[in-house]
Enzyme design. Structure first.
Site, short mmCIF file in Angstrom:
data_model
loop_
_atom_site.label_atom_id
_atom_site.label_comp_id
_atom_site.label_asym_id
_atom_site.label_seq_id
_atom_site.Cartn_x
_atom_site.Cartn_y
_atom_site.Cartn_z
N CYS A 127 1.16 -29.57 2.34
CA CYS A 127 0.69 -29.42 3.72
C CYS A 127 1.74 -28.61 4.47
CB CYS A 127 0.52 -30.81 4.30
SG CYS A 127 0.09 -30.82 6.04
N CYS B 280 3.41 -27.05 19.06
CA CYS B 280 1.98 -26.77 19.19
C CYS B 280 1.59 -26.86 20.66
CB CYS B 280 1.18 -27.79 18.38
SG CYS B 280 -0.61 -27.44 18.33
N CYS C 170 -1.16 -36.89 18.85
CA CYS C 170 -0.36 -36.15 17.86
C CYS C 170 1.07 -35.97 18.34
CB CYS C 170 -1.02 -34.79 17.61
SG CYS C 170 -0.05 -33.72 16.53
N CYS D 277 -2.84 -32.43 21.79
CA CYS D 277 -3.71 -33.57 21.45
C CYS D 277 -2.93 -34.85 21.73
CB CYS D 277 -4.13 -33.49 19.98
SG CYS D 277 -5.08 -31.99 19.59
N GLU E 236 8.39 -28.40 9.07
CA GLU E 236 8.34 -29.26 7.89
C GLU E 236 7.07 -29.04 7.07
OE1 GLU E 236 8.69 -32.83 10.22
OE2 GLU E 236 6.55 -33.19 10.02
N CYS F 55 2.30 -35.74 10.65
CA CYS F 55 2.61 -34.54 11.43
C CYS F 55 3.79 -34.64 12.39
CB CYS F 55 1.39 -34.35 12.32
SG CYS F 55 0.59 -32.86 12.13
N1 SAH Z 1 -3.90 -28.04 14.62
C1 SAH Z 1 -4.63 -28.26 13.41
C2 SAH Z 1 -3.77 -28.70 12.24
C3 SAH Z 1 -2.68 -29.71 12.50
S1 SAH Z 1 -3.18 -31.38 12.78
C4 SAH Z 1 -5.74 -29.27 13.65
O1 SAH Z 1 -5.85 -29.80 14.76
O2 SAH Z 1 -6.56 -29.49 12.77
C5 SAH Z 1 -3.79 -31.93 11.23
C6 SAH Z 1 -4.66 -33.18 11.32
O3 SAH Z 1 -3.84 -34.35 11.59
C7 SAH Z 1 -5.71 -33.11 12.42
O4 SAH Z 1 -6.97 -33.51 11.90
C8 SAH Z 1 -5.22 -34.14 13.43
O5 SAH Z 1 -6.32 -34.66 14.14
C9 SAH Z 1 -4.51 -35.15 12.53
N2 SAH Z 1 -3.50 -36.00 13.18
C10 SAH Z 1 -2.57 -35.64 14.08
N3 SAH Z 1 -1.82 -36.71 14.45
C11 SAH Z 1 -2.28 -37.78 13.75
C12 SAH Z 1 -1.91 -39.17 13.69
N4 SAH Z 1 -0.92 -39.66 14.40
N5 SAH Z 1 -2.62 -39.97 12.86
C13 SAH Z 1 -3.62 -39.48 12.09
N6 SAH Z 1 -4.00 -38.18 12.10
C14 SAH Z 1 -3.35 -37.34 12.93
#
Ligand code: SAH
Length: 356
Positions: free
Chosen positions: A107, A114, A121, A118, A94, A344
């Site tokens: 974006c 992935c 996420c 994390c 997406e 995301c």
């Molecule tokens: N893998 C890369 C890019 C994808 S995540 C990275 O880690 O930067 C993009 C951003 O979204 C990251 O800063 C991550 O910390 C944030 N993110 C992921 N899930 C989230 C959520 N549920 N709420 C707020 N930010 C989130």
């Protein structure tokens, strides 16, 4: 025997030039084809009316102009738009379009799923499926622009999308070669021709690849998802920290070559009672000392059943104030499109749920 057609979007300009030379095409043809595909969104050789019909047929017999298929679109009440794409092997990815003042930022995703896992996420929770090819990364932009243009002609000067962030699904630096190839298509002319100032790659903090990116000569902006100020907390919410702890990550950032007047963006997802205390804010100011930095605070966007909570607005404000009192640029970036689950991985997650 006929060999399978090559998707022209999977080729760099240099690769295409070499193949066209073998076919006896004129040297300028490669650039012309790139302009049709990337600046005008052509999806077949038939549309390329300034090329002789016989040559279009020759090209069509050797190459395809495969596109991502747009499966679904959603529009949020705040103007955020989400696009779900189908890939040839049935996977989906997406992109999210975020309109803000005079900017429209797209974006885009760099992987299906992935591997970084994390904890906060959604994409991370679903595991890793595969890397995207360069054209699958760049084509998200081509297809969205075509939708936005709605039949109207556009050029790099008149197109709708103004900024690109690699902050969708996936860890771009874990798909290094294809991402660098996609960035060339995104920033080169002919190609999509975005200024490198308007393209940002966001990483969870793969230290060797940050060094490699710095040495590669690719001059896009770097964003780093820091998200914690101690290794204890970062280890817990971002497993990548066990391989590359905060000190090593920030050393890589200190060594990252920055263009004049540019800064590294540090993203900081705020999780209630996990990383949102005034002590965290002060520690953050000390950690970033000496780095040309700006900080994006992102209040956590909760998903159903999540173990984390979004901090109160006052907690976010207090954190921001401490950073500002210490002369840092710190913005609060609201999660946009909450009513269409635009964080995301959320749309894809919902589709998968609906299919079950
Ligand atoms: N893998 C890369 C890019 C994808 S995540 C990275 O880690 O930067 C993009 C951003 O979204 C990251 O800063 C991550 O910390 C944030 N993110 C992921 N899930 C989230 C959520 N549920 N709420 C707020 N930010 C989130």
């Amino acid at each position: 025997m006929t060999s399978p057609k090559i998707n022209i979007k999977a080729l760099t300009l240099v690769e295409l030039k070499a193949l066209l030379a073998e076919l006896g095409c004129k040297p300028f043809r490669a650039g012309q084809l790139f302009a049709w595909i990337y600046s005008k969104g052509a999806q077949s050789f038939d549309e390329m009316t300034d090329i002789a019909k016989s040559e279009r047929m020759l090209l069509g017999s050797r190459f395809s102009v495969a596109s991502l298929s747009l499966l679904r679109q959603e529009l949020s009440s705040d103007g955020t738009r989400k696009f779900l794409f189908g890939l040839e092997d049935g996977h989906t990815v997406e992109s999210v379009l975020i309109p803000e003042d005079d900017r429209r930022t797209l974006c885009i995703s760099s992987q299906v799923g992935c591997a970084q896992a994390c904890r906060f996420c959604i994409t991370g929770g679903g595991g890793f499926q595969r890397n995207l090819r360069a054209y699958e990364i760049a084509d998200q932009i081509v297809v969205v622009e075509k939708v936005l243009a709605g039949g109207r002609k556009y050029s790099p000067e008149t197109r709708s999308i103004t900024n690109i962030v690699l902050m969708g699904m996936g860890e771009p630096l874990a798909n290094f070669d294809e991402v660098v190839k996609a960035l060339a298509i995104i920033t080169n002319e002919p190609g999509l021709g975005f200024s490198t100032r308007r393209v940002t790659l966001s990483t969870a903090g793969l230290v060797p690849e940050i060094g490699k990116l710095g040495r590669s000569g690719v001059k896009v902006n770097l964003a780093v998802s820091l998200n914690a100020t101690t290794d204890e907390v970062r280890d817990r919410i971002m497993p990548v920290n066990k391989r590359y702890p905060i000190k090593e990550l920030l050393a890589a950032c200190r060594h990252f070559p920055l263009e004049p007047r540019r800064r590294i963006t540090f993203e900081y997802v705020m999780l209630s009672k996990v990383n949102d205390s005034p002590e965290d804010a002060l520690r953050l100011t000390r950690l970033l000392r000496g780095i040309k930095a700006k900080i994006n605070l992102i209040p956590y966007n909760p998903s159903p059943g999540s173990e984390f909570k979004r901090p109160a607005d006052a907690t976010v404000k207090r954190f921001q104030q401490i950073l500002q009192d210490n002369e840092y640029t710190a913005l609060v970036r609201e999660s946009r499109g909450r009513d269409i689950a635009a964080a995301c991985g959320q749309l894809r997650e919902r589709e998968a749920g609906a299919e079950k």
